[in-house]
Design an enzyme around this catalytic site. Structure first.
Site, PDB file in Angstrom:
ATOM      1  N   SER A  20       1.047  -1.240  -0.118  1.00 37.24           N
ATOM      2  CA  SER A  20      -0.023  -0.050   0.155  1.00 37.24           C
ATOM      3  C   SER A  20       1.032   1.240  -0.045  1.00 37.24           C
ATOM      4  O   SER A  20       1.886   1.285   0.765  1.00 37.24           O
ATOM      5  CB  SER A  20      -0.887   0.001   1.110  1.00 37.24           C
ATOM      6  OG  SER A  20      -1.447   1.032   1.428  1.00 37.24           O
ATOM      7  N   SER A  22      -0.484   4.254   0.819  1.00 37.24           N
ATOM      8  CA  SER A  22      -1.196   5.009   1.731  1.00 37.24           C
ATOM      9  C   SER A  22      -0.279   5.429   2.950  1.00 37.24           C
ATOM     10  O   SER A  22      -0.453   6.588   3.447  1.00 37.24           O
ATOM     11  CB  SER A  22      -2.594   4.430   2.397  1.00 37.24           C
ATOM     12  OG  SER A  22      -3.327   4.142   1.138  1.00 37.24           O
ATOM     13  N   THR A  67      -9.643  -0.815   2.067  1.00 34.63           N
ATOM     14  CA  THR A  67      -9.381  -1.238   0.615  1.00 34.63           C
ATOM     15  C   THR A  67      -9.468  -2.732   0.365  1.00 34.63           C
ATOM     16  O   THR A  67     -10.198  -3.232   1.293  1.00 34.63           O
ATOM     17  CB  THR A  67      -7.831  -0.888   0.170  1.00 34.63           C
ATOM     18  OG1 THR A  67      -7.570  -0.899  -1.148  1.00 34.63           O
ATOM     19  CG2 THR A  67      -6.633  -1.886   1.199  1.00 34.63           C
ATOM     20  N   LYS A  71     -14.115  -3.096   1.105  1.00 37.68           N
ATOM     21  CA  LYS A  71     -14.963  -2.144   0.849  1.00 37.68           C
ATOM     22  C   LYS A  71     -16.349  -2.000   1.223  1.00 37.68           C
ATOM     23  O   LYS A  71     -17.161  -1.301   1.724  1.00 37.68           O
ATOM     24  CB  LYS A  71     -14.825  -1.265  -0.458  1.00 37.68           C
ATOM     25  CG  LYS A  71     -13.151  -0.700  -0.322  1.00 37.68           C
ATOM     26  CD  LYS A  71     -13.389  -0.033  -1.808  1.00 37.68           C
ATOM     27  CE  LYS A  71     -11.787   0.649  -1.916  1.00 37.68           C
ATOM     28  NZ  LYS A  71     -11.859   1.384  -3.008  1.00 37.68           N
ATOM     29  N   ALA A 135     -14.877   0.880  -8.522  1.00 38.80           N
ATOM     30  CA  ALA A 135     -14.201   2.122  -8.812  1.00 38.80           C
ATOM     31  C   ALA A 135     -15.211   2.992  -9.924  1.00 38.80           C
ATOM     32  O   ALA A 135     -15.341   4.142  -9.577  1.00 38.80           O
ATOM     33  CB  ALA A 135     -12.993   2.019  -9.273  1.00 38.80           C
ATOM     34  N   ASN A 154     -18.875  -1.575 -20.292  1.00 43.49           N
ATOM     35  CA  ASN A 154     -18.365  -2.469 -19.684  1.00 43.49           C
ATOM     36  C   ASN A 154     -18.287  -3.643 -20.544  1.00 43.49           C
ATOM     37  O   ASN A 154     -19.244  -4.025 -21.164  1.00 43.49           O
ATOM     38  CB  ASN A 154     -19.175  -2.735 -18.274  1.00 43.49           C
ATOM     39  CG  ASN A 154     -18.258  -3.613 -17.159  1.00 43.49           C
ATOM     40  OD1 ASN A 154     -17.250  -3.418 -17.235  1.00 43.49           O
ATOM     41  ND2 ASN A 154     -18.922  -4.781 -16.884  1.00 43.49           N
ATOM     42  N   ARG A 155     -17.324  -4.573 -20.282  1.00 37.55           N
ATOM     43  CA  ARG A 155     -16.992  -5.986 -20.826  1.00 37.55           C
ATOM     44  C   ARG A 155     -18.603  -6.639 -20.779  1.00 37.55           C
ATOM     45  O   ARG A 155     -18.927  -7.616 -21.532  1.00 37.55           O
ATOM     46  CB  ARG A 155     -15.939  -6.416 -20.407  1.00 37.55           C
ATOM     47  CG  ARG A 155     -15.687  -7.839 -20.707  1.00 37.55           C
ATOM     48  CD  ARG A 155     -14.418  -8.461 -20.229  1.00 37.55           C
ATOM     49  NE  ARG A 155     -14.296  -8.635 -18.727  1.00 37.55           N
ATOM     50  CZ  ARG A 155     -13.237  -9.045 -18.131  1.00 37.55           C
ATOM     51  NH1 ARG A 155     -12.002  -9.644 -19.108  1.00 37.55           N
ATOM     52  NH2 ARG A 155     -13.494  -9.197 -16.853  1.00 37.55           N
ATOM     53  N   THR A 156     -18.919  -6.794 -19.473  1.00 37.00           N
ATOM     54  CA  THR A 156     -20.171  -7.500 -19.021  1.00 37.00           C
ATOM     55  C   THR A 156     -21.364  -6.619 -19.008  1.00 37.00           C
ATOM     56  O   THR A 156     -21.506  -5.912 -18.362  1.00 37.00           O
ATOM     57  CB  THR A 156     -20.039  -8.308 -17.474  1.00 37.00           C
ATOM     58  OG1 THR A 156     -18.550  -8.885 -17.680  1.00 37.00           O
ATOM     59  CG2 THR A 156     -21.111  -9.266 -17.407  1.00 37.00           C
ATOM     60  N   TYR A 228      -2.477   2.972 -11.689  1.00 36.74           N
ATOM     61  CA  TYR A 228      -1.138   3.997 -11.332  1.00 36.74           C
ATOM     62  C   TYR A 228      -0.148   3.221 -11.342  1.00 36.74           C
ATOM     63  O   TYR A 228       0.772   3.501 -11.035  1.00 36.74           O
ATOM     64  CB  TYR A 228      -1.289   4.633 -10.339  1.00 36.74           C
ATOM     65  CG  TYR A 228      -1.539   3.881  -8.893  1.00 36.74           C
ATOM     66  CD1 TYR A 228      -0.612   3.156  -8.227  1.00 36.74           C
ATOM     67  CD2 TYR A 228      -2.971   3.655  -8.421  1.00 36.74           C
ATOM     68  CE1 TYR A 228      -0.708   2.303  -7.101  1.00 36.74           C
ATOM     69  CE2 TYR A 228      -3.152   2.878  -7.474  1.00 36.74           C
ATOM     70  CZ  TYR A 228      -2.051   2.137  -6.697  1.00 36.74           C
ATOM     71  OH  TYR A 228      -2.423   1.299  -5.668  1.00 36.74           O
TER      72      TYR A 228
END
Ligand code: ATR
Length: 289
Positions: A20, A22, A67, A71, A135, A154-156, A228
């Site tokens: 992480s 954070s 995380t 969540k 997200a 979306n793919r699905t 990222y």
């Protein structure tokens, strides 16, 4: 600042958590402002989430980031949820105010702030969001407050369609949800002004792939990638080469972290110190998550 008997704890819980960013980001922020706080990462397995929340109460921990994969699960152990966490059924931030635990979700505002603070005001823009995971949902929920022109691919496809339908019902918007195909990408890239990759596509070790063919980018567009790792994904690299504006996933990470910081401390987050700490860690150690 020296750790003393008065120092309070903030932290992040998740599994895995070792990589992480954070702790680096928040300890740099606490130091910059001279706050008597320390931030630690706690590996919490799914069967221990309830006990971890009890620990927050008993140890009087000030705040947590939450995380993967907790969540959603965490919300059933909290006393209160802000409207965003309530709608998304997902919290990434907890504030402990004298024993009352409130859950927030700063992912969406983090993405909107990342755009705004990097020179793109999302207000009224046509937005294309790729993905319909946690997200993407948080981002779409925040984006729907700034613009009524949003397409989610979306793919699905049933996930993006269901989510758009639900958002439209709740917020009285006209968001479109559709399948992510080469045709739908090409069609929506024609007039999208802001494009957000909220899928995991492009993340190491699969960093040679992108969902958008390079020829579709326009100079007038802004592209935000939530990935990222690497800092500059293929998607961002292709967009940059085409002259488009790019905002990387580190910016989103910083701004969602800044929003959490402000919830815990009631002070403006020292963005520059947070950016410097994260960038240093990513560049020097090649940390991943
Ligand atoms: P998070 O909570 O981080 O958003 P997630 O809930 O696992 O993570 O969502 C990942 C998103 O990336 C999903 O929208 C997923 O599409 P599916 O719903 O079809 O699974 C998307 N995704 C992952 N790999 C993908 C790929 N190779 N191509 C297109 N979309 C992909």
């Amino acid at each position: 600042m020296a750790i003393t008997g008065k120092t309070r704890i903030c932290g992040v819980i998740g599994d895995p958590i070792e990589h992480s960013l954070s702790p680096t980001m928040h300890n740099a922020a606490f130091k910059e402002i001279g706050l008597d706080l320390v931030f630690l990462a706690f590996k919490v397995t799914p069967d221990q989430v309830e006990n971890a929340v009890k620990g927050v109460r008993s140890l009087n921990i000030l705040g947590l980031n939450v995380t993967m994969p907790h969540k959603n699960k965490i919300i059933s152990y909290l006393d209160k949820l802000d409207p965003t966490a309530e709608y998304l059924k997902s919290a990434n931030t907890i504030l402990n105010a004298n024993g009352l635990l409130t859950g927030f979700n700063t992912d969406g505002t983090g993405a909107m702030q990342a755009l705004l603070q990097n020179g793109t005001d999302p207000n009224g823009k046509k937005m294309l969001i790729l993905g319909s995971g946690g997200a993407a949902k948080a981002i779409a929920f925040a984006a729907a407050r700034t613009t009524d022109q949003i397409v989610i691919l979306n793919r699905t496809p049933n996930k993006s369609q269901e989510f758009a339908k639900n958002l439209n019902h709740t917020l009285k918007t006209k968001i479109e949800g559709d399948a992510l195909t080469s045709q739908s990408i090409e069609k929506n890239m024609q007039d999208a002004q802001i494009i957000i990759n909220a899928t995991s596509v492009g993340m190491q070790p699969h960093d040679k792939i992108s969902l958008i063919p390079p020829k579709l980018f326009k100079q007038t567009q802004t592209i935000l990638d939530i990935v990222y790792n690497p800092i500059e994904t293929k998607l961002l690299n292709d967009a940059k080469k085409a002259g488009a504006k790019t905002v990387n996933g580190v910016e989103m990470l910083i701004h969602q972290g800044a929003a959490s910081f402000e919830i815990w401390t009631n002070k403006p987050a020292p963005i520059e110190a947070m950016r410097k700490a994260i960038t240093n860690q990513l560049m020097t150690k090649g940390e991943s998550t």
